[in-house]
Design a protein around this motif. Structure first.
Motif, PDB file in Angstrom:
ATOM      1  N   ARG A 132       0.857  -1.181   0.000  1.00  0.00           N
ATOM      2  CA  ARG A 132       0.000   0.000   0.000  1.00  0.00           C
ATOM      3  C   ARG A 132       0.896   1.234   0.000  1.00  0.00           C
ATOM      4  O   ARG A 132       1.724   1.419   0.894  1.00  0.00           O
ATOM      5  N   LYS A 166       1.348   5.209   0.210  1.00  0.00           N
ATOM      6  CA  LYS A 166       0.743   6.436   0.713  1.00  0.00           C
ATOM      7  C   LYS A 166       1.764   7.559   0.522  1.00  0.00           C
ATOM      8  O   LYS A 166       2.912   7.315   0.158  1.00  0.00           O
ATOM      9  N   PRO A 175       2.436   8.287  -4.423  1.00  0.00           N
ATOM     10  CA  PRO A 175       1.426   7.643  -5.286  1.00  0.00           C
ATOM     11  C   PRO A 175       1.604   7.974  -6.771  1.00  0.00           C
ATOM     12  O   PRO A 175       1.381   7.118  -7.625  1.00  0.00           O
ATOM     13  N   ILE A 222      -2.266   1.117  -9.781  1.00  0.00           N
ATOM     14  CA  ILE A 222      -2.518   1.356  -8.368  1.00  0.00           C
ATOM     15  C   ILE A 222      -4.032   1.382  -8.152  1.00  0.00           C
ATOM     16  O   ILE A 222      -4.770   1.901  -8.991  1.00  0.00           O
ATOM     17  N   GLY A 276      -4.660   2.972  -3.058  1.00  0.00           N
ATOM     18  CA  GLY A 276      -3.206   2.975  -2.978  1.00  0.00           C
ATOM     19  C   GLY A 276      -2.453   1.664  -3.009  1.00  0.00           C
ATOM     20  O   GLY A 276      -1.254   1.644  -2.786  1.00  0.00           O
ATOM     21  N   THR A 311      -0.513  -1.468  -4.663  1.00  0.00           N
ATOM     22  CA  THR A 311       0.235  -1.807  -5.870  1.00  0.00           C
ATOM     23  C   THR A 311       0.658  -3.269  -5.780  1.00  0.00           C
ATOM     24  O   THR A 311       0.691  -3.848  -4.690  1.00  0.00           O
TER      25      THR A 311
END
Length: 136
Positions: free
Chosen positions: A36, A38, A48, A80, A84, A86
């Motif tokens: 994730r 951020k 991001p 993504i 958020g 990936t």
């Protein structure tokens, strides 16, 4: 979005294993790493956006003398998820030791050579985190 929804978004069918270290949360799911992203996950306040740039060039990066994970797209063709997450291929390895220094340096040189044709993302210069300030 729960972890099963994330796995479904990337069409991954395996049980997640939490990974320690680095930015959290991160999971190994089969031969994929779910992470994730951020703000500041990559030590940059534009993480991001930058992760999408990295995902794009990861597809064409010629790996000669180094290894680099490839980004995987969601079933919708995105790098993504809306919250958020990936997905990246697993690159097996271990922490390096002092005996690995020569090989590590060779890998760094090969990686930089492979990146030579990739333009620096302007968002990297706008990094307002402590790491970006220290880099300047």
């Amino acid at each position: 979005m729960n972890l099963q929804d994330v796995s479904d978004a990337f069409n991954i069918q395996a049980s997640p294993e939490p990974l320690s270290g680095g930015s959290q949360p991160t999971f190994k799911v089969g031969n994929v790493v779910l992470k994730r992203v951020k703000e500041t996950s990559l030590e940059n306040n534009h993480s991001p956006e930058l992760i999408q740039w990295i995902a794009e060039f990861s597809q064409a990066l010629k790996q000669d003398g180094f290894r680099f994970p490839k980004a995987l797209q969601t079933q919708e063709g995105k790098w993504i998820t809306k919250d958020g997450w990936t997905a990246w291929t697993v690159v097996e390895g271990r922490h390096s030791t002092k005996e690995d220094v020569v090989g590590v340096i060779e890998g760094i040189v090969a990686f930089h050579k492979a990146l030579a044709g990739i333009q620096k993302n302007p968002l990297m210069d706008e990094n307002q985190t402590a790491w970006g300030k220290a880099d300047r």
